[in-house]
Design a protein around this motif. Structure first.
Motif, PDB file in Angstrom:
ATOM      1  N   LYS A  14     -67.756  79.957-138.707  1.00 33.54           N
ATOM      2  CA  LYS A  14     -68.958  80.171-138.024  1.00 33.54           C
ATOM      3  C   LYS A  14     -68.811  80.567-136.651  1.00 33.54           C
ATOM      4  CE  LYS A  14     -73.408  78.036-136.660  1.00 33.54           C
ATOM      5  NZ  LYS A  14     -74.344  76.581-136.799  1.00 33.54           N
ATOM      6  N   LEU A  15     -68.035  79.694-135.901  1.00 31.65           N
ATOM      7  CA  LEU A  15     -67.799  80.173-134.395  1.00 31.65           C
ATOM      8  C   LEU A  15     -66.919  81.152-134.237  1.00 31.65           C
ATOM      9  CD1 LEU A  15     -67.145  76.297-133.305  1.00 31.65           C
ATOM     10  CD2 LEU A  15     -69.138  77.805-132.775  1.00 31.65           C
ATOM     11  N   ALA A  16     -65.874  81.415-135.096  1.00 31.95           N
ATOM     12  CA  ALA A  16     -65.176  82.662-134.997  1.00 31.95           C
ATOM     13  C   ALA A  16     -65.936  84.128-134.963  1.00 31.95           C
ATOM     14  CB  ALA A  16     -63.764  82.652-135.987  1.00 31.95           C
ATOM     15  N   ARG A  17     -66.731  83.910-135.827  1.00 34.22           N
ATOM     16  CA  ARG A  17     -67.813  85.105-136.216  1.00 34.22           C
ATOM     17  C   ARG A  17     -68.674  85.175-134.962  1.00 34.22           C
ATOM     18  NH1 ARG A  17     -68.168  83.325-141.629  1.00 34.22           N
ATOM     19  NH2 ARG A  17     -69.766  82.396-141.329  1.00 34.22           N
ATOM     20  N   GLN A  18     -69.020  84.035-134.444  1.00 38.20           N
ATOM     21  CA  GLN A  18     -70.165  84.102-133.260  1.00 38.20           C
ATOM     22  C   GLN A  18     -69.507  84.737-132.195  1.00 38.20           C
ATOM     23  OE1 GLN A  18     -71.907  80.197-132.522  1.00 38.20           O
ATOM     24  NE2 GLN A  18     -72.755  80.832-130.526  1.00 38.20           N
ATOM     25  N   TYR A  19     -68.109  84.334-131.921  1.00 40.47           N
ATOM     26  CA  TYR A  19     -67.637  84.655-130.406  1.00 40.47           C
ATOM     27  C   TYR A  19     -66.438  85.756-130.764  1.00 40.47           C
ATOM     28  CZ  TYR A  19     -69.498  80.375-128.808  1.00 40.47           C
ATOM     29  OH  TYR A  19     -70.475  79.268-128.290  1.00 40.47           O
TER      30      TYR A  19
ATOM     31  N   ASP B 106     -65.207  91.735-131.146  1.00 32.01           N
ATOM     32  CA  ASP B 106     -65.922  92.712-131.706  1.00 32.01           C
ATOM     33  C   ASP B 106     -67.333  92.588-131.534  1.00 32.01           C
ATOM     34  OD1 ASP B 106     -63.427  93.693-132.168  1.00 32.01           O
ATOM     35  OD2 ASP B 106     -63.434  93.370-134.672  1.00 32.01           O
ATOM     36  N   LYS B 107     -67.812  91.531-131.657  1.00 30.00           N
ATOM     37  CA  LYS B 107     -69.399  91.197-131.635  1.00 30.00           C
ATOM     38  C   LYS B 107     -69.755  91.037-130.163  1.00 30.00           C
ATOM     39  CE  LYS B 107     -71.513  88.894-134.368  1.00 30.00           C
ATOM     40  NZ  LYS B 107     -72.122  87.790-135.208  1.00 30.00           N
ATOM     41  N   ASN B 108     -68.918  90.784-129.145  1.00 25.37           N
ATOM     42  CA  ASN B 108     -69.039  90.482-127.922  1.00 25.37           C
ATOM     43  C   ASN B 108     -68.325  91.474-127.064  1.00 25.37           C
ATOM     44  OD1 ASN B 108     -70.742  87.673-128.175  1.00 25.37           O
ATOM     45  ND2 ASN B 108     -69.137  87.760-129.574  1.00 25.37           N
ATOM     46  N   PRO B 109     -68.170  92.611-127.097  1.00 28.55           N
ATOM     47  CA  PRO B 109     -67.357  93.511-126.080  1.00 28.55           C
ATOM     48  C   PRO B 109     -67.605  93.087-124.655  1.00 28.55           C
ATOM     49  CG  PRO B 109     -69.013  94.716-127.057  1.00 28.55           C
ATOM     50  CD  PRO B 109     -69.063  93.688-127.936  1.00 28.55           C
ATOM     51  N   GLY B 110     -66.658  93.084-123.909  1.00 22.97           N
ATOM     52  CA  GLY B 110     -66.465  92.866-122.344  1.00 22.97           C
ATOM     53  C   GLY B 110     -67.300  91.750-122.129  1.00 22.97           C
TER      54      GLY B 110
ATOM     55  N   GLU C  75     -64.744  85.677-125.069  1.00 27.48           N
ATOM     56  CA  GLU C  75     -63.307  85.687-125.452  1.00 27.48           C
ATOM     57  C   GLU C  75     -62.532  84.486-125.458  1.00 27.48           C
ATOM     58  OE1 GLU C  75     -59.299  88.457-124.118  1.00 27.48           O
ATOM     59  OE2 GLU C  75     -61.465  88.807-123.032  1.00 27.48           O
ATOM     60  N   ARG C  76     -62.948  83.779-124.170  1.00 26.69           N
ATOM     61  CA  ARG C  76     -62.363  82.583-123.988  1.00 26.69           C
ATOM     62  C   ARG C  76     -62.770  81.298-124.857  1.00 26.69           C
ATOM     63  NH1 ARG C  76     -64.359  78.052-121.967  1.00 26.69           N
ATOM     64  NH2 ARG C  76     -66.451  79.051-121.612  1.00 26.69           N
ATOM     65  N   ARG C  77     -63.912  81.397-125.272  1.00 26.60           N
ATOM     66  CA  ARG C  77     -64.410  80.413-126.456  1.00 26.60           C
ATOM     67  C   ARG C  77     -63.786  81.092-127.655  1.00 26.60           C
ATOM     68  NH1 ARG C  77     -69.135  77.686-125.452  1.00 26.60           N
ATOM     69  NH2 ARG C  77     -70.203  77.905-123.412  1.00 26.60           N
TER      70      ARG C  77
END
Length: 341
Positions: A27-32, A35-39, A44-46
């Motif tokens: 769940k968390l890997a998909r959230q952070y 590819d879903k949060n470019p820039g 990225e840290r999370r």
């Protein structure tokens, strides 16, 4: 070097099961995911932190080592900051020191990440990166006397705290498993089969036992590249006649009006061969008839499932006037009541 609370990172309690850890990680890997949060540097840290936590908690040996360390982290960290938590002569005597200096006879500890290990934190690399104590201490740091620090492993430090060293024993080398799929027919699942598979350019003969089903896994130990294992995942293709339910099979059996009305002996094709099935007079459409022992064999043992035959009565069509009149006379004779009332 700060202590990393991997349970808090994944948002699970310390008593969490392996499935709970996997579910939270996904769940968390998909959230952070980047590819879903470019820039997004924070995402990225999370994402990296979640991966590091899963790397430890999903591995039983690493998790055991981590839990052992966690209960003694305060004592261990004070030993690296110039304070011996157990006093003179305690298990950390000779290990205390700070980055700015060390006590007489002490060792100055610094924790660094070298090479390509920077994917994870210093905390991870110090305790799960397979380093010895000298590497964890910054590789070759010197004591105040100018001599190299005497080496000691993670297990040595745990033993100094009166812990059982084998609780933190390093994980033995693990084989890499290569997966390959083998598609077979229902008949082959019934009888057993042999397949030739190609894995990384190497041809392997796989014997598939009878009774397998879709998802069955066959392990070929040491048969893969570099002596690694190969896991063959079986897929049984759909059959045009039979439907499978575990070890039981089901099929449809068409009947003529005469066979259903007056009874008959009807041939039925099974996976074992043809059998004669007695149809009782007045057999209704959709009746389910059991043929014991005509189903799939068990993967282990001699048991077999059953075959269930479901009747489908086919009525005559395109009646002539004469046939229609004869049919009406027949219906008047049987005087069938209204089934809806």
């Amino acid at each position: 070097m700060d202590y990393q609370d991997y349970y808090a990172t994944l948002g699970v309690p310390r008593t969490a099961s392996a499935n709970e850890i996997k579910k939270s990680f996904r769940k968390l890997a998909r959230q952070y995911h980047p590819d879903k949060n470019p820039g997004d540097a924070d995402a990225e840290r999370r994402f990296k932190a979640v991966n590091e936590a899963n790397e430890v908690l999903s591995d039983p040996e690493k998790r055991k080592r981590y839990d052992t360390l966690g209960a003694n982290w305060d004592a261990y960290s004070r030993a690296g900051k110039g304070g011996d938590p157990f006093g003179p002569g305690g298990p950390f005597a000779g290990f205390a020191g700070t980055a700015g200096g060390s006590r007489p006879g002490g060792v100055r500890y610094e924790f660094r990440t070298g090479g390509d290990a920077g994917q994870f934190s210093d905390f991870f690399n110090a305790f799960f990166g397979g380093m010895d104590a000298a590497a964890a201490a910054g590789r070759g740091h010197r004591s105040s006397g100018g001599q190299a620090a005497r080496g000691g492993s993670f297990e040595d430090l745990l033993a100094g705290m009166a812990l059982d060293a084998d609780r933190a024993a390093p994980r033995p080398p693990q084989r890499t498993s290569y997966e390959a799929e083998a598609a077979i027919t229902l008949e082959e699942a019934f009888e057993g089969a042999t397949r030739l598979l190609e894995v990384s350019g190497r041809r392997l003969e796989v014997k598939i036992p009878r009774g397998v089903s879709t998802g069955s896994r066959i392990k070929l130990t040491g048969k893969g590249p570099g002596g690694n294992d190969v896991v063959v995942v079986v897929r049984v293709t759909p059959h045009p006649v039979f439907t499978r339910h575990g070890r039981d099979l089901e099929r449809e059996l068409p009947l003529t009006l005469e066979e259903a009305l007056l009874g008959a002996k009807v041939p039925v094709q099974t996976l074992k061969g043809r059998v004669l099935l007695t149809i009782a007079p007045g057999t209704q459409n959709g009746k389910r008839i059991r043929l014991g022992g005509q189903g799939m064999p068990a993967l282990r043992g001699d048991e077999r499932g059953d075959l269930y035959v479901r009747t489908r009565v086919l009525l005559p069509t395109d009646l002539t006037d004469e046939a229609r009149e004869a049919g009406q006379r027949f219906l008047d004779l049987v005087n069938q009541s209204d089934p809806r009332t």
